[in-house]
Write an enzyme that holds these catalytic residues in place. Structure first.
Site, PDB file in Angstrom:
ATOM      1  N   GLY A 122     -19.524  44.011  76.472  1.00  0.00           N
ATOM      2  CA  GLY A 122     -19.115  43.142  75.160  1.00  0.00           C
ATOM      3  C   GLY A 122     -20.577  42.860  74.762  1.00  0.00           C
ATOM      4  O   GLY A 122     -21.624  42.914  75.081  1.00  0.00           O
ATOM      5  N   ALA A 187     -40.059  35.606 100.780  1.00  0.00           N
ATOM      6  CA  ALA A 187     -39.316  34.910 101.714  1.00  0.00           C
ATOM      7  C   ALA A 187     -38.800  33.901 100.865  1.00  0.00           C
ATOM      8  O   ALA A 187     -39.159  32.510 101.042  1.00  0.00           O
ATOM      9  CB  ALA A 187     -40.566  34.576 102.676  1.00  0.00           C
ATOM     10  N   VAL A 189     -35.171  32.682  98.638  1.00  0.00           N
ATOM     11  CA  VAL A 189     -33.728  32.173  99.281  1.00  0.00           C
ATOM     12  C   VAL A 189     -32.999  33.739  99.628  1.00  0.00           C
ATOM     13  O   VAL A 189     -32.098  33.545 100.782  1.00  0.00           O
ATOM     14  CB  VAL A 189     -32.754  31.151  97.982  1.00  0.00           C
ATOM     15  N   HIS A 449     -17.675   7.856 112.011  1.00  0.00           N
ATOM     16  CA  HIS A 449     -18.906   7.998 113.463  1.00  0.00           C
ATOM     17  C   HIS A 449     -17.866   8.763 114.835  1.00  0.00           C
ATOM     18  O   HIS A 449     -16.644   8.710 114.726  1.00  0.00           O
ATOM     19  CB  HIS A 449     -19.461   6.872 114.301  1.00  0.00           C
TER      20      HIS A 449
END
Ligand code: FAD
Ligand code: NAD
Length: 478
Positions: A122, A187, A189, A449
């Site tokens: 486009g 180094a 992501v 928990h």
């Protein structure tokens, strides 16, 4: 006669397809144009994220981590495996299946919502006419146009992609065998995630990073812990390394680089270049449109993603801000809703970030160093996963959660996590921050928990000096 739509979206990545679907839900007549093609030459929706980014990388991260858990940690948990091995082609086939199911899922959503998908490239012409180049050229007209053409990897002059030995992140998802020695430039992501995949499967991995600081966008305490853990996993991370040139010879790549000690060479089987991505603006709009770019080459937009052209918007990787799928999706929704008269905004202060390594790294809000630099006093609470029952039961009790709260207002300004499943645990932190939570709000919330999220609760209690499952210096009543 040309077809006329209320909205034409250029790009069907997460920013574009989300905008198209939301606008259709709101009753607009929508078309979405996209030029992505699979290796087989078929059109595929979902952009970088689904086809060559978030999803395929996570498929490989998941399975390679399962492999490591079984191989290296199974016996400590009482599991014995006979003949545990790796079937790389099956692993890649699983990734491809996930990608194909999800991309077809977007096509189904388009159909269900009445979005017209137009395969092709486009280009925005004057008066919101969009030219589509496929086998032939055609034009459609639009009341509104959203530009969502995304980004592509930066190509380095000192290590140009050759699609075989020197590859970008997409090529690094397709290695047909595990490289013996893998080099990665950057180094960041991608370097860490894909470096982890191939390291787990047996490659020696060397990462050459230009900056002296590791993960400079993360909280420094988190970055220090991450560097320690990744180094222990065998990722050889060389900071302050500037690549000078790379040569492909006899099936290997020789990389010459410089650091503070001088020049070095490194020979690897494959080299991944992951030094950032740049916005796809070339050929996106005709010159006579005068679409304004910012000083870094992104399409210039205001906080509502409006460009300098009337009824033309831009979203996702194409515009300022972090290059993250969820950030683009929220922008897509915002623009679709604003076009239909709603007052939607994006809260750019609460964009969660995740690095899907092991341990996972995640954060939302400001880092401690940024707050210090801005002169904002904050109280800090840190809680280690070593004291979290669920993490211990999982055998993954490394890392911690850190909460930063404004010293005078108690408002939560940042939450930083390194540990198991932190990509999930960051969500309640982001939710709290979206509502402008105080640290006390988190303290007063009940967490189930045993869960990993309890470490968030405890880090919050630690801000006030009274974590339950960790000894803290006695402060008297608070
Ligand atoms: P894109 O996804 O890049 O989509 C743009 C689409 O527009 C593409 O299909 C492109 O072919 C098409 N297009 C471009 N120009 C035209 C044109 N002129 N006409 C028609 N179509 C055009 N982000 C996360 O949030 N989480 C992650 O875990 C994550 N992992 C990643 C892993 C990797 C390896 C990579 C490379 C990226 C990852 N990202 C991740 C980043 C994420 O993929 C991007 O932020 C996201 O895809 C951007 O979405 P977008 O819609 O702006 O652009
Ligand atoms: P990045 O910005 O994360 O990392 C690039 C790294 O390369 C930086 O550390 C930088 O200092 C270094 N670098 C730059 N030029 C260099 C050079 N010449 N030599 C050596 N090092 C150099 O970029 P990326 O890893 O390429 O990822 C691109 C984008 O994709 C990122 O913005 C990220 O947001 C997005 N992404 C996100 C995820 C996730 O959300 N989990 C995963 C992958 C990618």
């Amino acid at each position: 006669m040309t077809d006329r739509y209320d909205l034409v979206v250029i790009g069907a990545g997460p920013a574009g397809y989300t905008a198209a679907i939301r606008a259709a839900q709101l009753g607009l007549k929508v078309a979405c144009v996209d030029d992505w093609q699979t290796i087989a030459g078929e059109a595929a929706l979902g952009g970088t994220c689904l086809n060559a980014g978030c999803i395929p990388s996570k498929a490989l991260l998941e399975t390679s981590e399962l492999f490591v858990q079984a191989r290296d940690h199974g016996s400590a948990l009482g599991l014995k495996f006979k003949g545990l091995g790796l079937d790389l082609s099956a692993m890649l086939a699983h990734k491809d299946k996930v990608v194909s199911e999800l991309t077809r899922g977007i096509a189904t959503l388009f159909k269900a919502n009445g979005v017209t998908f137009i395969p092709g490239r486009g280009k925005l012409l004057l008066n919101n006419i969009v030219e589509i180049s496929a086998k032939s050229k055609s034009q459609i007209e639009a009341e509104h146009v959203i530009l969502a053409s995304g980004s592509t990897p930066v190509n380095l002059k000192s290590a140009p992609f050759d699609g075989d030995r020197i590859v970008d992140s997409q090529g690094a998802l397709e290695f047909k065998e595990v490289p013996e020695r893998l080099g990665i430039i950057g180094a960041g992501v991608i370097g860490l995630e894909l470096g982890s995949v191939w390291r787990r499967l047996g490659a020696e991995v060397v990462l050459l990073e230009a900056q002296e600081n590791f993960l400079s966008m993360a909280d420094e305490q988190i970055a220090r812990e991450a560097l320690k853990q990744f180094t222990a996993q065998g990722l050889d991370i060389r900071l302050g390394s500037r690549v000078l040139e790379s040569k492909v010879e006899k099936g290997a790549v020789t990389v010459r680089y410089q650091d503070k000690d001088g020049d070095h060479t490194e020979s690897v089987d494959r080299l991944i270049v992951a030094v950032g991505r740049r916005p796809n603006t070339v050929g996106l709009a005709s010159d006579d449109n005068r679409l304004l770019l910012d000083e870094w080459g992104f399409v210039h937009v205001d906080e509502h993603c409006c460009t300098n052209l009337p009824k033309v918007y831009a979203v996702g990787d194409l515009v300022r801000g972090p290059m993250l799928a969820h950030k683009g999706m929220e922008e897509g929704v915002m623009v679709a809703e604003r076009i239909t008269g709603r007052e939607t905004t994006v809260n750019y202060d609460v964009v969660p970030s995740v690095i899907y390594t092991q341990p996972e790294i995640a954060w939302v809000g400001k880092t401690e160093q940024a707050l210090k630099a801005a002169g904002i006093a904050c109280r800090t609470g840190v809680f280690p996963f070593a004291a979290n029952g669920r993490a211990k039961a999982m055998g993954q009790a490394s890392g911690f959660i850190k909460v930063l709260a404004d010293s005078s207002t108690d408002r939560v300004l940042g939450v930083h996590l390194i540990g198991p499943h932190c990509s999930e645990v960051v969500a309640p932190a982001a939710l709290a921050m979206s509502f402008g939570a105080s640290n006390e709000d988190i303290m007063l919330t009940m967490f189930a928990h045993p869960t990993l999220s309890e470490a968030l609760h405890e880090a919050s209690l630690a801000v006030a000096g009274h974590a339950i499952h960790m000894a803290q210096p006695r402060r008297g009543k608070s």
